[in-house]
Every structure is written in C-alpha cells, then in structure tokens.
Design an enzyme around this catalytic site. Sequence first.
Site, PDB file in Angstrom:
ATOM      1  CE1 TYR A 114       2.319   5.283  -3.439  1.00  0.00           C
ATOM      2  CE2 TYR A 114       0.765   3.354  -3.840  1.00  0.00           C
ATOM      3  CZ  TYR A 114       2.071   3.694  -3.624  1.00  0.00           C
ATOM      4  OH  TYR A 114       3.215   2.855  -3.615  1.00  0.00           O
ATOM      5  N   GLY A 115      -3.015   9.383  -3.232  1.00  0.00           N
ATOM      6  CA  GLY A 115      -4.119   9.866  -3.685  1.00  0.00           C
ATOM      7  C   GLY A 115      -4.056  11.310  -4.211  1.00  0.00           C
ATOM      8  CG  ASP A 126      -1.673   1.095   1.275  1.00  0.00           C
ATOM      9  OD1 ASP A 126      -2.265   1.623   0.348  1.00  0.00           O
ATOM     10  OD2 ASP A 126      -2.122   1.538   2.455  1.00  0.00           O
ATOM     11  CB  SER A 127       0.252   4.935  -0.598  1.00  0.00           C
ATOM     12  OG  SER A 127      -0.616   5.006   0.429  1.00  0.00           O
ATOM     13  CB  CYS A 143      -9.214   5.093   1.373  1.00  0.00           C
ATOM     14  SG  CYS A 143      -7.288   5.338   1.921  1.00  0.00           S
ATOM     15  CB  THR A 144      -6.653  -0.024   2.553  1.00  0.00           C
ATOM     16  OG1 THR A 144      -5.499   0.757   2.092  1.00  0.00           O
ATOM     17  CG2 THR A 144      -7.143  -0.892   1.640  1.00  0.00           C
ATOM     18  CG  HIS A 145      -4.321   4.865   4.927  1.00  0.00           C
ATOM     19  ND1 HIS A 145      -3.949   4.233   3.753  1.00  0.00           N
ATOM     20  CD2 HIS A 145      -3.149   5.211   5.615  1.00  0.00           C
ATOM     21  CE1 HIS A 145      -2.669   4.610   3.683  1.00  0.00           C
ATOM     22  NE2 HIS A 145      -2.080   5.095   4.848  1.00  0.00           N
ATOM     23  CB  CYS A 178      -3.473   0.887  -2.324  1.00  0.00           C
ATOM     24  SG  CYS A 178      -3.434   2.609  -2.773  1.00  0.00           S
ATOM     25  CG  ASN A 179      -9.897   1.068  -1.968  1.00  0.00           C
ATOM     26  OD1 ASN A 179     -10.811   0.723  -2.350  1.00  0.00           O
ATOM     27  ND2 ASN A 179      -9.351   1.081  -0.657  1.00  0.00           N
ATOM     28  CD  GLU A 233       0.902   6.235   6.032  1.00  0.00           C
ATOM     29  OE1 GLU A 233       2.160   6.238   6.478  1.00  0.00           O
ATOM     30  OE2 GLU A 233       0.288   5.399   6.061  1.00  0.00           O
TER      31      GLU A 233
HETATM   32  N1  DGL Z   1      -4.725   3.142   1.146  1.00  0.00           N
HETATM   33  C1  DGL Z   1      -5.000   3.757  -0.055  1.00  0.00           C
HETATM   34  C2  DGL Z   1      -6.171   3.667  -0.721  1.00  0.00           C
HETATM   35  O1  DGL Z   1      -6.577   2.615  -0.208  1.00  0.00           O
HETATM   36  C3  DGL Z   1      -4.169   5.148  -0.447  1.00  0.00           C
HETATM   37  C4  DGL Z   1      -3.858   6.126   0.336  1.00  0.00           C
HETATM   38  C5  DGL Z   1      -3.152   7.298  -0.318  1.00  0.00           C
HETATM   39  O2  DGL Z   1      -3.785   8.233  -0.847  1.00  0.00           O
HETATM   40  O3  DGL Z   1      -1.996   7.144  -0.305  1.00  0.00           O
HETATM   41  O4  DGL Z   1      -6.441   4.321  -1.380  1.00  0.00           O
END
Ligand code: DGL
Length: 265
Positions: A43-44, A11-12, A184-186, A74-75, A152
């Site tokens: 990543y978003g 994931d990111s 988003c997995t976070h 990560c979505n 994070e």
């Molecule tokens: N955990 C990530 C997701 O599922 C992305 C988070 C990010 O923006 O880095 O989308």
Amino acid sequence: MVNSAAIGIFDSGIGGLSVARAVRELLPNESLIYVADSGHAPYGEKTDDYIYQRMDHITRHLTAAGVKAIVVACNTATTAAIARLRAQYPLPIIGVEPGVKPAVLASKSGVVGVLATPRTLLTPAFATLAQRYAGQAKVILQPCPQLVPLIEALDFSGNKMQALLQSYIQPLLAQGADTLVLGCTHYNFVADLIAEIAGPDVSIIRTEMAVAKQLQQRLIQTQLLSSSAQAGADKFYSSGDLELFNRQLQQFWPDVVMAGLKWHE
Ligand code: DGL
C-alpha cells in the site's frame, strides 16, 4: 450486532498479523477474521484513493460476514483514509498509527527516528500526529520503501535484508536517534534485526499491544466484548498467492492454523 461475532482485522499483507497476535493474546475468547491484501501490497506506494478503495472493499465484505468491529492493522491505510472509512461504516473501527508519542516520552537524546512507508510519512494525518507529539524532540522521518516486499517474501536471512536495514537505520543513529518507531506493522517481524543493528542503548517502539488494548476498550464501551468462555476461532484470508500465505502463517501465527483461504479479489 452480537458479542459472539468475529473481529475483522486487515492489512496490505502479513504485517497486521503482528496486531492480530496481540489481539489473540489479550482477548483469547474473541474470534478473528484476518485479511491479508497481499495481492495489492505494498500500500505504501499507492495513492490514498487506491488505498481507500481497498479498505472499503475489504470492510464491505467483512461487515457482510457479520463482524462486530474492524481493526485496520496498517499504519499506511490508517493515516491515508481511516476517517473516510469511519464516516462510511457505523461499527467500531480501530486503527494503528506510528508511536511518536511514546517515542518522544522514551527518548533521552531528544532525537527520534520514525521508520514507515513512504505513503504514511507523506499523509496529512501523520504530519498532524508528529506535530502534536514532537514537543522539543527532533523527529526524523525514514521512509523504507523496499522493506515490505522483502518481508512479504519471507526473505529475512539474506544479505539483502541486512544491507537494507543498515541503510535505513545507520543515518538515524548518526543523527543521534536513541529511539526508533516501527511505523509499519510489517516491521514488527524484523524488530529483532533492527534492535541488533541499533544496539542496546536504542529503544524500539511498537504499537500492536496498544492497539489491542484500544480494541478491548471499545468492545467494553459498546458492550460487544465476547462473553464466551471458549477460545475464539481464527480464519485467515489472502488476496495474494495462497501457497506463500500458508508459509507466512506457519512462520508468524503462534497456533496451529487452518489453511489460508482465498479472499474476494
Ligand atoms: N503494514 C503496513 C503498514 O503498517 C503497510 C505496508 C505496505 O506498504 O503495504 O503501514
């Protein structure tokens, strides 16, 4: 490929640990290599090309380490570029997408809110998914650009988190949403806070166990499921700050863990 090989999950950042936890629960005899690309999060807010370069870099190193399958936990990465990654690497690659389908099925009001990163909500892959499963439901998109950096940073208890979540969730409730997708997995790590704000009549849709089950299916189909009777081993890497990573692991990994390791830049 041998079935005793590890599964690579990335994931990111730490969001994918929620998916790794589901995999650990469902498949206790599998070994896992987790990569948090925290040095390049979020990543978003990146372009699809940038995200793909990171996915390719991580997958190249994971395959060189001998993993038998990859979970893109990560979505954002999945919707941005999983098709490109699959075209490049022959091993099973499982992704995670916002649970629009289960949300539409669960909704009684016919209004569903999707919380995700700005990038996810802008991708053609997400547009296709939403179109395919929305049916008669109204699907409201809520980008949450500031949430991943706070998660994070393990900044959960302050006013900042409350205010931010309120600002993302209240507009959805005001429009009649009775089902919220954690896209988003976070966000799995703030699911309780979201549920508290949304109240008992709102369903929260998470996808990490569905992803673990899909991985299990693919491993069965490809005869790669571990036949070991012993508990799998876990390794955790981060491209970000290791001191923070170790605190994140202590908070979010249920078992005792070895210290986090530095990932190739
Ligand atoms: N955990 C990530 C997701 O599922 C992305 C988070 C990010 O923006 O880095 O989308």
